[in-house]
Scaffold this active site. Structure first.
Site, PDB file in Angstrom:
ATOM      1  N   ASP A 128       4.323  10.321  -7.031  1.00  0.00           N
ATOM      2  CA  ASP A 128       4.106   8.875  -6.983  1.00  0.00           C
ATOM      3  C   ASP A 128       3.306   8.471  -8.221  1.00  0.00           C
ATOM      4  O   ASP A 128       2.087   8.648  -8.249  1.00  0.00           O
ATOM      5  CB  ASP A 128       3.338   8.555  -5.681  1.00  0.00           C
TER       6      ASP A 128
ATOM      7  N   ASP B  10      31.660   4.640   9.299  1.00  0.00           N
ATOM      8  CA  ASP B  10      31.567   6.088   9.517  1.00  0.00           C
ATOM      9  C   ASP B  10      30.856   6.801   8.363  1.00  0.00           C
ATOM     10  O   ASP B  10      31.012   7.996   8.161  1.00  0.00           O
ATOM     11  CB  ASP B  10      32.969   6.678   9.708  1.00  0.00           C
TER      12      ASP B  10
ATOM     13  N   ARG C 149      -0.802  -1.712 -12.935  1.00  0.00           N
ATOM     14  CA  ARG C 149      -1.254  -0.655 -12.021  1.00  0.00           C
ATOM     15  C   ARG C 149      -1.123   0.662 -12.768  1.00  0.00           C
ATOM     16  O   ARG C 149      -0.183   0.844 -13.549  1.00  0.00           O
ATOM     17  CB  ARG C 149      -0.434  -0.640 -10.721  1.00  0.00           C
TER      18      ARG C 149
ATOM     19  N   GLU D 231      -4.833   4.782  -7.600  1.00  0.00           N
ATOM     20  CA  GLU D 231      -3.938   3.752  -8.138  1.00  0.00           C
ATOM     21  C   GLU D 231      -4.523   2.341  -8.116  1.00  0.00           C
ATOM     22  O   GLU D 231      -3.982   1.451  -7.458  1.00  0.00           O
ATOM     23  CB  GLU D 231      -2.607   3.778  -7.382  1.00  0.00           C
TER      24      GLU D 231
ATOM     25  N   GLU E 213      -1.298   4.742 -11.760  1.00  0.00           N
ATOM     26  CA  GLU E 213      -1.336   5.607 -10.569  1.00  0.00           C
ATOM     27  C   GLU E 213      -1.079   7.056 -10.943  1.00  0.00           C
ATOM     28  O   GLU E 213      -0.083   7.372 -11.602  1.00  0.00           O
ATOM     29  CB  GLU E 213      -0.265   5.152  -9.567  1.00  0.00           C
TER      30      GLU E 213
ATOM     31  N   HIS F 208      -3.778   6.890  -1.301  1.00  0.00           N
ATOM     32  CA  HIS F 208      -3.296   7.357   0.002  1.00  0.00           C
ATOM     33  C   HIS F 208      -3.031   8.843  -0.107  1.00  0.00           C
ATOM     34  O   HIS F 208      -2.875   9.378  -1.212  1.00  0.00           O
ATOM     35  CB  HIS F 208      -2.014   6.604   0.416  1.00  0.00           C
TER      36      HIS F 208
ATOM     37  N   HIS G 135      -4.970  -4.423  -2.919  1.00  0.00           N
ATOM     38  CA  HIS G 135      -4.566  -3.223  -2.171  1.00  0.00           C
ATOM     39  C   HIS G 135      -5.635  -2.156  -2.286  1.00  0.00           C
ATOM     40  O   HIS G 135      -6.627  -2.337  -2.997  1.00  0.00           O
ATOM     41  CB  HIS G 135      -3.190  -2.717  -2.626  1.00  0.00           C
TER      42      HIS G 135
ATOM     43  N   TYR H  39      -3.555  -7.969 -10.632  1.00  0.00           N
ATOM     44  CA  TYR H  39      -2.350  -8.803 -10.566  1.00  0.00           C
ATOM     45  C   TYR H  39      -2.792 -10.255 -10.657  1.00  0.00           C
ATOM     46  O   TYR H  39      -3.488 -10.752  -9.761  1.00  0.00           O
ATOM     47  CB  TYR H  39      -1.604  -8.534  -9.247  1.00  0.00           C
TER      48      TYR H  39
ATOM     49  N   HIS I  37       5.578  -5.036  -4.007  1.00  0.00           N
ATOM     50  CA  HIS I  37       6.703  -4.189  -3.571  1.00  0.00           C
ATOM     51  C   HIS I  37       8.032  -4.693  -4.137  1.00  0.00           C
ATOM     52  O   HIS I  37       9.061  -4.650  -3.468  1.00  0.00           O
ATOM     53  CB  HIS I  37       6.762  -4.124  -2.035  1.00  0.00           C
TER      54      HIS I  37
ATOM     55  N   ASP J 131       6.660   1.862 -10.939  1.00  0.00           N
ATOM     56  CA  ASP J 131       6.082   2.704  -9.885  1.00  0.00           C
ATOM     57  C   ASP J 131       7.246   3.506  -9.334  1.00  0.00           C
ATOM     58  O   ASP J 131       8.092   2.977  -8.594  1.00  0.00           O
ATOM     59  CB  ASP J 131       5.442   1.818  -8.812  1.00  0.00           C
TER      60      ASP J 131
ATOM     61  N   HIS K 294       3.355   8.119   1.761  1.00  0.00           N
ATOM     62  CA  HIS K 294       2.071   7.768   2.390  1.00  0.00           C
ATOM     63  C   HIS K 294       1.899   8.816   3.476  1.00  0.00           C
ATOM     64  O   HIS K 294       2.369   8.650   4.594  1.00  0.00           O
ATOM     65  CB  HIS K 294       2.098   6.347   2.955  1.00  0.00           C
TER      66      HIS K 294
END
Ligand code: GLY
Ligand code: MN
Ligand code: MN
Length: 447
Positions: free
Chosen positions: A275, A44, A409, A388, A411, A358, A354, A392, A247, A264, A365
């Site tokens: 972001d 619940d 990265r 970004e 960004e 975006h 990648h 890697y 991710h 990130d 996104h």
């Protein structure tokens, strides 16, 4: 999302008016836009509630069980169906605006109890030329429209005619959401500032021996302390080899000297995402190979940001970043051949797999097509996007060992302006010198 202050109602009314005008240009009709349902997490207990982004964009109404109906025509109208006031439920679960509040506080022309929607919708739909509905996204919403259409058909002998067309209401709202209004830009600037503070705090805290989740806790502290309601997406706090998992969200590794830490993370403020990604050494000093890769990604980001300006098309920033990265991979001995070959064969994707950004807004996104017809969309003032690039490097045959497990990265969030772009997240340190200076100045204790 939190209830609206009265001075903030106007932007929502203005968006409804603009959508109604667009519907009229397309021949008119009725739009039906529901908010998100509450979702059970277990037994619940619910997940924290968040309104549907399209519904929020047009109403600012924060409660579940609400449906917006817009009717275009000589007298365009906004109707809201929502929960009634209920003393017993309000004692347990909190305040409800009720239909009266929907009219007075949210500027609706009419408002009714949500329980009346099934019987009122066929009458509202009768003789409208089209129904504007996001077909196929939500079975309950589709069923609501189908039942209402059949309700009109059932009244055929009274002369009621059902709409003859179903149009995608989201496509119209997506075009509006692409161009942020002043109200949205104010929130996005503030969200970026809160996330900036969170990243600085994390940079000043990270140290060998600490766990990734301890750094995540610092981010969450800064988000909530400054009024952001939630992270805009699960924070990625990825040290050492984890930085090469795009991710990664486990955030449970103990950091060690020699690691880079890729963070990130961005907050959601009043529905709007920020972001930011930053990558830095947990000791506070980059090694030689780490610095080589970091400077390369930073140069790729600078090249991409230079392509974010009105009239440039969406993909120019990506193309610019890829060119810089590909040349760097050749110069560092990560790839063999020449630039044309690397670009043509796509071999750079071994280390950069990648895209470079975006749209950013209510959704991290965000809504909006990246192409218009078959061409990349030209950028225009008011659009907000991320920039970004990354690199890697996993161990593999022919990959120099000095670079193994380096993941970087960088960004930022960019608002397109008439002159070029405004980097909303520019305050977050990103040169090697600025990062090393912040970390040297922070009172970082090794646990
Ligand atoms: N944090 C999600 C992204 O960068 O796209
Ligand atoms: Mn992003
Ligand atoms: Mn990100």
């Amino acid at each position: 999302m939190t209830p609206l202050a009265p001075e903030n109602i106007h932007p929502f009314q203005s968006r409804r008016q603009r959508l109604l005008a667009r519907m009229a240009e397309l021949g008119g009709g009725i739009a039906v836009i529901a908010t998100a349902p509450e979702r059970l997490r277990n037994r619940d207990t619910h997940y924290p509630y968040r309104a549907d982004s399209y519904f929020h964009y047009l109403t600012g109404f924060p409660e579940p069980e609400a449906v917006l109906v817009l009717i275009s025509g000589a007298e365009p109208q906004s109707l809201l169906f929502c929960r009634e006031r209920d003393t017993e439920r309000e004692i347990w679960d909190g305040y409800r605006f009720g239909p009266e509040g929907a009219r007075e506080i949210f500027g609706m022309d009419h408002a009714f109890p949500i329980a009346e929607l099934p019987q009122r919708l066929p009458d509202l739909m009768a003789n409208q030329p089209a129904v504007f509905h996001a077909l196929g996204f939500d079975p309950d919403a589709d069923a609501r429209i189908t039942m209402a259409l059949n309700g009109v058909r059932a009244q055929a002998r009274t002369g009621a005619v059902p709409p003859s067309a179903v149009r995608d209401v989201r496509a119209l709202i997506d075009e509006m959401r692409l161009l942020k209004d002043d109200h949205e830009i104010r929130i996005q600037r503030r969200a970026a500032a809160i996330s900036d503070e969170a990243h600085r705090r994390a940079m000043g805290f990270a140290a060998p021996g600490r766990f990734e989740y301890e750094v995540e806790a610092e981010l969450l502290h800064a988000f909530r302390r400054h009024g952001a309601q939630a992270p805009a997406y699960p924070s990625i706090v990825a040290s050492g080899p984890n930085a090469c998992v795009l991710h990664y969200v486990e955030n449970n590794r103990r950091m060690a000297a020699g690691d880079l830490l890729l963070i990130d993370a961005g907050c959601e403020l009043d529905g709007y995402a920020s972001d930011i990604t930053r990558t830095f050494p947990v000791t506070g000093r980059f090694s030689g190979p780490q610095r080589d890769i970091y400077e390369l990604v930073l140069a790729a980001q600078a090249a991409a940001i230079a392509e974010v300006r009105p009239g440039a098309h969406w993909n120019q920033a990506h193309d610019a970043a890829v060119r810089v990265l590909a040349q760097g991979f050749l110069d560092l001995g990560l790839l063999a051949g020449n630039l044309d070959e690397v670009l043509e064969t796509g071999s750079y994707r071994s280390f950069y797999m990648h895209r470079t950004g975006h749209w950013l807004g209510l959704d991290v996104h965000d809504a909006g097509d990246y192409k218009v017809g078959s061409n990349w969309r030209p950028l225009a003032p008011g659009m907000v996007l991320t920039v970004e690039p990354g690199c890697y490097i996993r161990p593999g045959p022919g990959v120099p060992e000095a670079f193994w497990h380096i993941g970087v990265r960088i960004e930022d969030d960019a608002l397109v302006t008439p002159e070029g772009c405004d980097i909303l997240t520019a305050a977050t340190p990103k040169t090697v010198a600025d990062i090393e200076a912040l970390m040297a100045g922070a009172a970082r204790a090794t646990p």
